[in-house]
Design a protein around this motif. Structure first.
Motif, PDB file in Angstrom:
ATOM      1  N   LYS A   1       0.823  -1.271  -0.269  1.00  0.00           N
ATOM      2  CA  LYS A   1       0.208  -0.339  -0.314  1.00  0.00           C
ATOM      3  C   LYS A   1       0.671   1.748   0.237  1.00  0.00           C
ATOM      4  O   LYS A   1       0.998   2.063  -1.395  1.00  0.00           O
ATOM      5  N   ALA A   2       2.105   1.136   0.740  1.00  0.00           N
ATOM      6  CA  ALA A   2       3.245   2.017   1.169  1.00  0.00           C
ATOM      7  C   ALA A   2       3.732   2.837  -0.418  1.00  0.00           C
ATOM      8  O   ALA A   2       3.618   4.082  -0.942  1.00  0.00           O
TER       9      ALA A   2
ATOM     10  N   ALA B   1      -2.545   2.188   9.916  1.00  0.00           N
ATOM     11  CA  ALA B   1      -2.114   2.032   8.938  1.00  0.00           C
ATOM     12  C   ALA B   1      -2.467   2.093   7.042  1.00  0.00           C
ATOM     13  O   ALA B   1      -2.074   2.761   7.109  1.00  0.00           O
ATOM     14  N   MET B   2      -3.495   1.293   7.575  1.00  0.00           N
ATOM     15  CA  MET B   2      -5.009   1.548   6.153  1.00  0.00           C
ATOM     16  C   MET B   2      -5.776   2.634   5.695  1.00  0.00           C
ATOM     17  O   MET B   2      -6.146   2.428   5.362  1.00  0.00           O
ATOM     18  N   LYS B   3      -5.556   3.249   6.536  1.00  0.00           N
ATOM     19  CA  LYS B   3      -6.013   3.825   7.324  1.00  0.00           C
ATOM     20  C   LYS B   3      -4.995   5.430   6.063  1.00  0.00           C
ATOM     21  O   LYS B   3      -5.971   7.185   5.763  1.00  0.00           O
ATOM     22  N   CYS B   4      -3.868   5.508   6.034  1.00  0.00           N
ATOM     23  CA  CYS B   4      -3.827   6.321   6.123  1.00  0.00           C
ATOM     24  C   CYS B   4      -3.114   6.567   4.336  1.00  0.00           C
ATOM     25  O   CYS B   4      -3.446   5.630   3.045  1.00  0.00           O
ATOM     26  N   GLN B   5      -3.205   7.839   4.292  1.00  0.00           N
ATOM     27  CA  GLN B   5      -3.188   8.275   2.718  1.00  0.00           C
ATOM     28  C   GLN B   5      -2.141   8.471   2.143  1.00  0.00           C
ATOM     29  O   GLN B   5      -2.301   8.438   0.454  1.00  0.00           O
TER      30      GLN B   5
ATOM     31  N   GLU C   1       2.932   9.537   5.887  1.00  0.00           N
ATOM     32  CA  GLU C   1       2.086   9.621   7.225  1.00  0.00           C
ATOM     33  C   GLU C   1       1.785   8.060   8.055  1.00  0.00           C
ATOM     34  O   GLU C   1       1.929   8.362   8.855  1.00  0.00           O
ATOM     35  N   MET C   2       2.272   7.319   6.879  1.00  0.00           N
ATOM     36  CA  MET C   2       2.382   5.549   7.722  1.00  0.00           C
ATOM     37  C   MET C   2       3.295   5.460   8.660  1.00  0.00           C
ATOM     38  O   MET C   2       3.414   4.911   8.801  1.00  0.00           O
ATOM     39  N   LEU C   3       5.008   5.865   7.475  1.00  0.00           N
ATOM     40  CA  LEU C   3       5.487   5.592   8.747  1.00  0.00           C
ATOM     41  C   LEU C   3       5.923   6.388   9.578  1.00  0.00           C
ATOM     42  O   LEU C   3       5.876   6.119  10.183  1.00  0.00           O
ATOM     43  N   ASN C   4       5.280   7.894   9.838  1.00  0.00           N
ATOM     44  CA  ASN C   4       5.395   8.687  10.817  1.00  0.00           C
ATOM     45  C   ASN C   4       4.374   7.637  11.910  1.00  0.00           C
ATOM     46  O   ASN C   4       4.183   7.731  13.729  1.00  0.00           O
ATOM     47  N   LEU C   5       2.873   6.996  11.554  1.00  0.00           N
ATOM     48  CA  LEU C   5       2.536   6.634  12.517  1.00  0.00           C
ATOM     49  C   LEU C   5       2.879   5.202  13.117  1.00  0.00           C
ATOM     50  O   LEU C   5       2.690   4.763  13.890  1.00  0.00           O
TER      51      LEU C   5
END
Length: 365
Positions: free
Chosen positions: A16-17, A178-182, A186-190
């Motif tokens: 996804k990323a 993580a799957m809600k990140c756009q 954003e995902m890495l920060n989460l």
């Protein structure tokens, strides 16, 4: 192109990323479930192994979301996984689904030029600049490594947690958010925040939980649905577990393989019992069994799909390791007909045996 891929553990988070970073349209199938297995079992050859059937179910569920291209890591053998892409292409075509398959095989098998051509089939669908594409790949690798680290820590800390179930809940929330990140940033920060959370989780260092290693065939070890969520169940039982095979491990192992620098410790520890690669991850299974004993684990559980030739060889070797090192090892074979109740009963009996064994050692019996 609308790309999809088969589920295997945390792979979907890294992919996804990657696709978000490349700006490529994609369809992520629902997490592997009974529907996927039922679909795969309906259309697949009866004697084919469990991973094949679940993957067919993943593809058909993704097709329903509009997917037209499957991206799949390859292997030219000797494990039957090397033939998956051809078998799956022909099977889906016979069902009226004319998908494009992009198989990312090892450079030593197909050549670096052919691998580059296949990668270009993916990257050419992105309008990003070259440096942005490379950055997307790096971010995807970072995300995969982070979620694997978080998951590994959750499984280990589960035996020491002060608040029962906290590790399992934290891991679940992490994956959902993580799957809600756009976007990848954003995902890495989460994921970094969750890594910090689990690093500071309240634990009781005075606890002495059982420690069990999970070894075996890579798909059934990594993909939770295929092993009846064994790691979640071990967390519920207050057992600390460790699994060496992860998506991020696979990436590193693949990159270092041509230089013979991959899994040096594993191959070194496996050499006495299995010195030659026979396909699949048989060497890793044997090497990890030895290493788990040396690292002080209480036991190991081997998991593999029915008919998996490399793991059948591993299974025949493991009793010798168990006797030589006085180290309990249980083998679990899974397929679409495996009953969950009997499977769980065997796990619980193994845990009871390990507890009694430890008590006997402590009492001097």
């Amino acid at each position: 192109m609308k790309a999809t891929f088969p589920h295997m553990g945390n792979v979907y988070i890294g992919v996804k990323a990657l696709f978000d970073g490349l700006g490529i349209d994609y369809a992520i199938p629902p997490n592997s479930n009974k529907d996927a297995l039922d679909i795969g079992s309906l259309y697949s050859p009866e004697e084919i192994c469990l991973p094949f059937k679940i993957m067919i179910g993943n593809y058909i569920q993704a097709i329903e979301q509009g997917a037209d291209t499957v991206i799949l890591p390859g292997s030219c053998g000797p494990c039957r996984f090397g033939e998956y892409c051809e078998l799956q292409m022909n099977l889906l075509k016979s069902l009226g689904h004319d998908l494009n398959f992009i198989v990312l095989d090892f450079p030593r098998d197909i050549g670096i030029k052919e691998l580059y051509r296949r990668i270009r089939l993916i990257s050419s669908n992105s309008n990003k600049k070259t440096y942005q594409k490379l950055n997307a790949l790096l971010n995807a690798l970072k995300a995969t490594e982070l979620i694997d680290e978080i998951e590994g820590l959750a499984h280990m800390y589960a035996g020491y947690e002060r608040n029962k179930g906290e590790c399992k809940e934290l891991l679940k929330r992490c994956k959902e958010e993580a799957m809600k990140c756009q976007n990848p940033a954003e995902m890495l920060n989460l994921l970094k925040k969750y890594k910090e959370k689990i690093d500071h989780l309240p634990v009781d260092i005075n606890k002495n939980p059982l420690r069990i290693a999970i070894i075996g065939e890579i798909y059934t070890v990594i993909e939770p649905y295929s092993n009846f969520f064994i790691e979640d169940k071990l967390m519920d039982y207050g057992v600390s577990s460790k699994r060496g095979l992860t998506p991020s491990w696979w990436v590193k192992n693949t990159v270092l393989s041509p230089l013979k620098l991959n899994s040096i410790n594993i191959r070194k520890n496996a050499k006495k019992y299995l010195s030659l690669g026979i396909g699949g991850h048989a060497v890793e299974c044997v090497g990890e069994a030895v290493m788990s004993s040396l690292e002080g684990f209480d036991g190991a559980i081997q998991i593999f799909p029915m008919g998996c030739m490399p793991e059948i060889v591993s299974k025949s070797i493991l009793p010798t390791i168990s006797n030589d090192m006085n180290f309990p090892i249980m083998s679990l074979v899974v397929d679409d007909m495996t009953g969950e109740a009997g499977y769980i009963t065997r796990i619980e009996a193994f845990i009871d045996m390990l507890e009694r064994r430890r008590d006997n050692v402590l009492s001097g019996c």
